[in-house]
Enzyme design. Structure first.
Site, mmCIF file in Angstrom:
data_model
loop_
_atom_site.group_PDB
_atom_site.id
_atom_site.type_symbol
_atom_site.label_atom_id
_atom_site.label_comp_id
_atom_site.label_asym_id
_atom_site.label_seq_id
_atom_site.Cartn_x
_atom_site.Cartn_y
_atom_site.Cartn_z
ATOM 1 N N SER A 28 1.032 -1.338 -0.206
ATOM 2 C CA SER A 28 -0.431 -0.583 0.134
ATOM 3 C C SER A 28 0.518 1.315 -0.081
ATOM 4 C CB SER A 28 -1.042 -0.240 0.970
ATOM 5 O OG SER A 28 -0.299 0.035 3.008
ATOM 6 N N ARG A 29 2.100 0.912 0.359
ATOM 7 C CA ARG A 29 2.914 2.284 0.229
ATOM 8 C C ARG A 29 4.736 1.473 -0.140
ATOM 9 N NH1 ARG A 29 1.894 4.045 7.028
ATOM 10 N NH2 ARG A 29 3.364 1.675 7.654
ATOM 11 N N ASN A 101 8.039 -8.219 1.517
ATOM 12 C CA ASN A 101 8.100 -6.975 1.562
ATOM 13 C C ASN A 101 7.551 -6.711 3.025
ATOM 14 O OD1 ASN A 101 8.744 -4.140 0.747
ATOM 15 N ND2 ASN A 101 6.622 -3.716 1.194
ATOM 16 N N TYR A 167 16.375 -6.316 14.395
ATOM 17 C CA TYR A 167 15.930 -6.350 13.383
ATOM 18 C C TYR A 167 16.839 -6.805 13.166
ATOM 19 C CZ TYR A 167 15.296 -3.168 8.868
ATOM 20 O OH TYR A 167 15.350 -2.728 8.288
#
Length: 260
Positions: A28-29, A101, A167
């Protein structure tokens, strides 16, 4: 290997994906959106998973050469991951491309992290992608000899970024996972690769100060932040018929890019 005519650092507008069906998570972005829209321009049918309906993205895909389909839901839910593949196949009859993604950034000194932090980051950055990939491979194997292509959006942080230990670990896990899958399914004509950008100007880094961005750029050897479209270029080139690469990690720094 990729031929010189299909260097993954350069845009290749001759890529033809008409008839191909792709799933892009978190489209969406940002990076996912850039990839989904380019897939549409190249003629692919693009299935998007996001929590909110990506009307602008679907409109761009439909107004170009592609077809769009939104499968809503939280990617962390097993039901959502199952529905993504099921609705893709029910609607288009096949699955040729999977772009993993979805991801989250996590900045904190390791001694200040909690077990909940560890679980959350790995659930989003690794577990959800691994689970969806398993479902996708099951479908791709059925499509022999055509097979399919799977790309994980990684990060240069996989090489070790201070203050981002969890992360970094989650992105490093994707690298090992992708390389293992590449070897495991090469005989089934399924290619698995990782595209690992450095700092990209997206909503995910909007909270960083200019000083923090400068520190990341210095750490990764980058001269400037990347645009989402610059990450889409090597992704799309790896999806071309000319690309036979599998098991590679393509690092994007905005300067000298490297494969490993």
């Amino acid at each position: 290997m990729l031929s010189k005519e299909h260097d993954p650092t350069l845009p290749n507008r001759e890529i033809e994906l008409t008839g191909k069906v792709a799933v892009v998570t978190g489209a969406s972005r940002g990076i996912g959106r850039a990839i989904a829209e380019e897939l549409g321009r190249m003629g692919a049918s693009v299935v998007i998973n996001s929590r909110s309906e990506p009307l602008e993205v679907l409109s761009t895909i439909e107004s170009s050469r592609g077809k769009g389909l939104w499968v809503p839901g939280d990617i962390l839910q097993e039901k959502t991951r199952h529905n993504i593949i099921k609705k893709t196949v029910d609607t288009f009859g096949r699955l040729d491309i999977l772009i993993n993604n979805v991801g989250m950034r996590h900045d904190r000194l390791f001694v200040r992290t909690t077990d909940e932090d560890l679980q959350t980051v790995f659930d989003i950055n690794f577990i959800s992608a691994a689970s969806l990939t398993r479902e996708a491979i099951k479908q791709m194997v059925k499509q022999r000899p055509q097979g399919g292509k799977i790309i994980f959006i990684g990060s240069l942080a996989a090489e070790g970024s201070p203050g981002q230990a969890i992360y970094s670990a989650s992105k490093a896990a994707l690298v090992g996972f992708a390389k293992a899958l590449a070897r495991e399914y090469e005989s089934r004509n399924i290619q698995v690769n990782v595209v690992s950008p450095g700092l990209v100007e997206t909503d995910m880094v909007a909270d960083l100060s200019a000083k923090q961005k400068e520190a990341i750029l210095a750490l990764t050897g980058m001269s400037r932040p990347l645009k989402p479209e610059e990450v889409a270029i090597p992704v799309l080139n790896l999806l071309s018929e000319a690309s036979t690469e599998t098991g590679i990690v393509f690092n994007i720094t905005g300067g000298k890019n490297e494969q490993s």
